[in-house]
Scaffold this motif. Structure first.
Motif, PDB file in Angstrom:
ATOM      1  N   ARG A   1      42.000 -27.866 -37.637  1.00 46.33           N
ATOM      2  CA  ARG A   1      40.848 -27.401 -36.877  1.00 46.33           C
ATOM      3  C   ARG A   1      41.317 -26.367 -35.868  1.00 46.33           C
ATOM      4  O   ARG A   1      42.388 -26.501 -35.293  1.00 46.33           O
ATOM      5  CB  ARG A   1      40.234 -28.585 -36.151  1.00 46.33           C
ATOM      6  N   GLU A   2      40.519 -25.349 -35.665  1.00 47.97           N
ATOM      7  CA  GLU A   2      40.837 -24.321 -34.682  1.00 47.97           C
ATOM      8  C   GLU A   2      40.784 -24.922 -33.284  1.00 47.97           C
ATOM      9  O   GLU A   2      39.915 -25.735 -32.979  1.00 47.97           O
ATOM     10  CB  GLU A   2      39.828 -23.174 -34.800  1.00 47.97           C
ATOM     11  N   LYS A   3      41.715 -24.540 -32.460  1.00 46.88           N
ATOM     12  CA  LYS A   3      41.751 -25.045 -31.077  1.00 46.88           C
ATOM     13  C   LYS A   3      40.484 -24.598 -30.345  1.00 46.88           C
ATOM     14  O   LYS A   3      40.065 -23.455 -30.441  1.00 46.88           O
ATOM     15  CB  LYS A   3      42.971 -24.499 -30.342  1.00 46.88           C
ATOM     16  N   GLU A   4      39.902 -25.543 -29.623  1.00 44.10           N
ATOM     17  CA  GLU A   4      38.678 -25.240 -28.886  1.00 44.10           C
ATOM     18  C   GLU A   4      38.978 -25.098 -27.401  1.00 44.10           C
ATOM     19  O   GLU A   4      39.690 -25.919 -26.829  1.00 44.10           O
ATOM     20  CB  GLU A   4      37.638 -26.346 -29.098  1.00 44.10           C
ATOM     21  N   ASP A   5      38.431 -24.070 -26.837  1.00 46.24           N
ATOM     22  CA  ASP A   5      38.562 -23.832 -25.404  1.00 46.24           C
ATOM     23  C   ASP A   5      37.244 -24.279 -24.763  1.00 46.24           C
ATOM     24  O   ASP A   5      36.165 -24.029 -25.300  1.00 46.24           O
ATOM     25  CB  ASP A   5      38.812 -22.342 -25.152  1.00 46.24           C
ATOM     26  N   LYS A   6      37.324 -24.942 -23.630  1.00 44.35           N
ATOM     27  CA  LYS A   6      36.103 -25.427 -22.967  1.00 44.35           C
ATOM     28  C   LYS A   6      35.168 -24.282 -22.583  1.00 44.35           C
ATOM     29  O   LYS A   6      33.974 -24.487 -22.417  1.00 44.35           O
ATOM     30  CB  LYS A   6      36.460 -26.249 -21.734  1.00 44.35           C
ATOM     31  N   ASN A   7      35.709 -23.084 -22.453  1.00 38.83           N
ATOM     32  CA  ASN A   7      34.886 -21.931 -22.078  1.00 38.83           C
ATOM     33  C   ASN A   7      34.200 -21.288 -23.282  1.00 38.83           C
ATOM     34  O   ASN A   7      33.348 -20.425 -23.115  1.00 38.83           O
ATOM     35  CB  ASN A   7      35.734 -20.883 -21.359  1.00 38.83           C
TER      36      ASN A   7
ATOM     37  N   LYS B   1      31.722 -20.827 -26.455  1.00 38.33           N
ATOM     38  CA  LYS B   1      30.377 -21.255 -26.849  1.00 38.33           C
ATOM     39  C   LYS B   1      30.216 -20.908 -28.323  1.00 38.33           C
ATOM     40  O   LYS B   1      30.182 -19.741 -28.684  1.00 38.33           O
ATOM     41  CB  LYS B   1      29.325 -20.523 -26.014  1.00 38.33           C
ATOM     42  N   TRP B   2      30.163 -21.952 -29.161  1.00 40.67           N
ATOM     43  CA  TRP B   2      30.046 -21.742 -30.599  1.00 40.67           C
ATOM     44  C   TRP B   2      28.582 -21.528 -30.964  1.00 40.67           C
ATOM     45  O   TRP B   2      27.709 -22.284 -30.560  1.00 40.67           O
ATOM     46  CB  TRP B   2      30.591 -22.945 -31.357  1.00 40.67           C
TER      47      TRP B   2
END
Length: 151
Positions: free
Chosen positions: A87-93, A95-96
């Motif tokens: 899974r691609e790393k998600e940044d809290k900033n 917005k998908w």
């Protein structure tokens, strides 16, 4: 050369009967959470062709590293291809807006014919395409002896 394509015609011998029965609904049911395994990359599609020298398996695995794929022969004649697309790393900033690319684990098994040289299997991953080559044993043609007919 003929290429067999998928169609909407029911084929009781199609390997697709063993595919995920809920696959058709995945596009209309929204994904539950970002960590859901329901969106797993479970249905890696393979092509299997037979040449005079070998059985050749190909699968499109874009974004999968060779370290994430395992090719094995089990039970003497079953080719097992498994792996995981991270899974691609998600940044809290972040917005998908839309997510279609799948991630997760996949496993495919193929029963190899008797003429497969399972001790000489080779695999390579290039440009997102996995190619597994299983050489074929040379089939000895039966010796034919002409018998003279007397009389």
């Amino acid at each position: 050369m003929s290429i067999v394509r998928r169609s909407n015609v029911f084929d009781p011998f199609s390997m697709d009967l063993w595919a995920d029965p809920f696959d058709a609904f995945r596009s209309i049911i929204p994904a539950t959470s970002g960590n859901s395994e329901m969106a797993a990359f479970t249905n890696a599609r393979f092509d299997w062709k037979e040449t005079p020298e070998a059985h050749v398996f190909k699968a499109d695995l874009p974004g999968v590293k060779k370290e994430e794929v395992k090719v094995e022969v089990e039970d003497g004649n079953v080719l097992l291809v498994s792996g995981e697309r991270s899974r691609e790393k998600e940044d809290k900033n972040d917005k998908w807006h839309h997510v279609e690319r799948s991630s997760g684990k996949f496993v495919r098994r193929f029963r190899l014919p008797e003429n497969a040289k399972v001790d000489q299997v080779k695999a390579g991953l290039e440009n997102g395409v996995l190619t597994v080559t299983v050489p074929k044993a040379e089939i000895k043609k039966p010796e034919v002896k002409a018998i003279e007919i007397s009389g």
